[in-house]
Design an enzyme around this catalytic site. Sequence first.
Site, PDB file in Angstrom:
ATOM      1  N   LYS A  21       9.188   1.042  -5.292  1.00 18.91           N
ATOM      2  CA  LYS A  21       8.392   1.193  -4.076  1.00 18.91           C
ATOM      3  C   LYS A  21       9.190   1.913  -2.987  1.00 18.91           C
ATOM      4  CE  LYS A  21       6.786  -1.504  -0.568  1.00 18.91           C
ATOM      5  NZ  LYS A  21       6.952  -2.824  -0.017  1.00 18.91           N
ATOM      6  N   ASP A  30       1.930  -0.908  -2.433  1.00 16.57           N
ATOM      7  CA  ASP A  30       2.308  -2.213  -1.881  1.00 16.57           C
ATOM      8  C   ASP A  30       1.070  -3.110  -1.922  1.00 16.57           C
ATOM      9  OD1 ASP A  30       0.649  -1.310   0.104  1.00 16.57           O
ATOM     10  OD2 ASP A  30       2.033  -1.720   1.748  1.00 16.57           O
TER      11      ASP A  30
END
Length: 211
Positions: free
Chosen positions: A120, A138
């Site tokens: 991420k 996310d």
Amino acid sequence: MNAEKRRAIFERLRAANPTPTTELEYGTPFQLLIAVLLSAQATDKSVNLATRPLFARHGTPAALLALGEDGVADAIKTIGLYRTKARNVVATCRILIEQHGGEVPQDRESLEALPGVGRKTANVVLNTAFGQPTIAVDTHIFRVSNRTRIAPGKDVVAVENALLKFVPREFLHDAHHWLILHGRYVCVARKPKCPQCGIADLCEFKDKTPA
Ligand code: SF4
């Protein structure tokens, strides 16, 4: 969801916010990397409060390395998991200096090799600092992609792959920020603000909040 609807959604999101970006404050790719690393399980607001004074005095890998683990921990102690994060920040600074000439690498493999940097974080840095069309899924993007049916998937990797496949190329770079902001402020977790949502007529969520 068909391609026309998906395109219409991104056209609306773009019209409402033509140049979306992160709410994390940073001045260089390095500062963005550190801010994203610190933002795991913390709000952007809390990270900005800590990084503002920190970056003003120690905004480079050399300066943060010199500050040391205890110094960094003290500067970020208002952020959750600060001890682990301080350790990762200092270790990352050391690797940047020793292996990358003090610069942030622009490839996923090198980024993900840095302590505390996962898929991420690497995606956010590649997208926001280096303009690459990546999408860091996310919790907000995961929720919005599934509810709307823009890019449904069982886990974050499945949603990331669906987004990369289905989002029209011209929207791909900014899709990341549009979807995060939409999830953070409109399509919120508990009670989505469907009556105020600008894409409600295109969204395929079955349990929309009534007006
Ligand atoms: S209509 Fe509701 S569920 Fe659909 S995107 Fe908007 S806020 Fe989310």
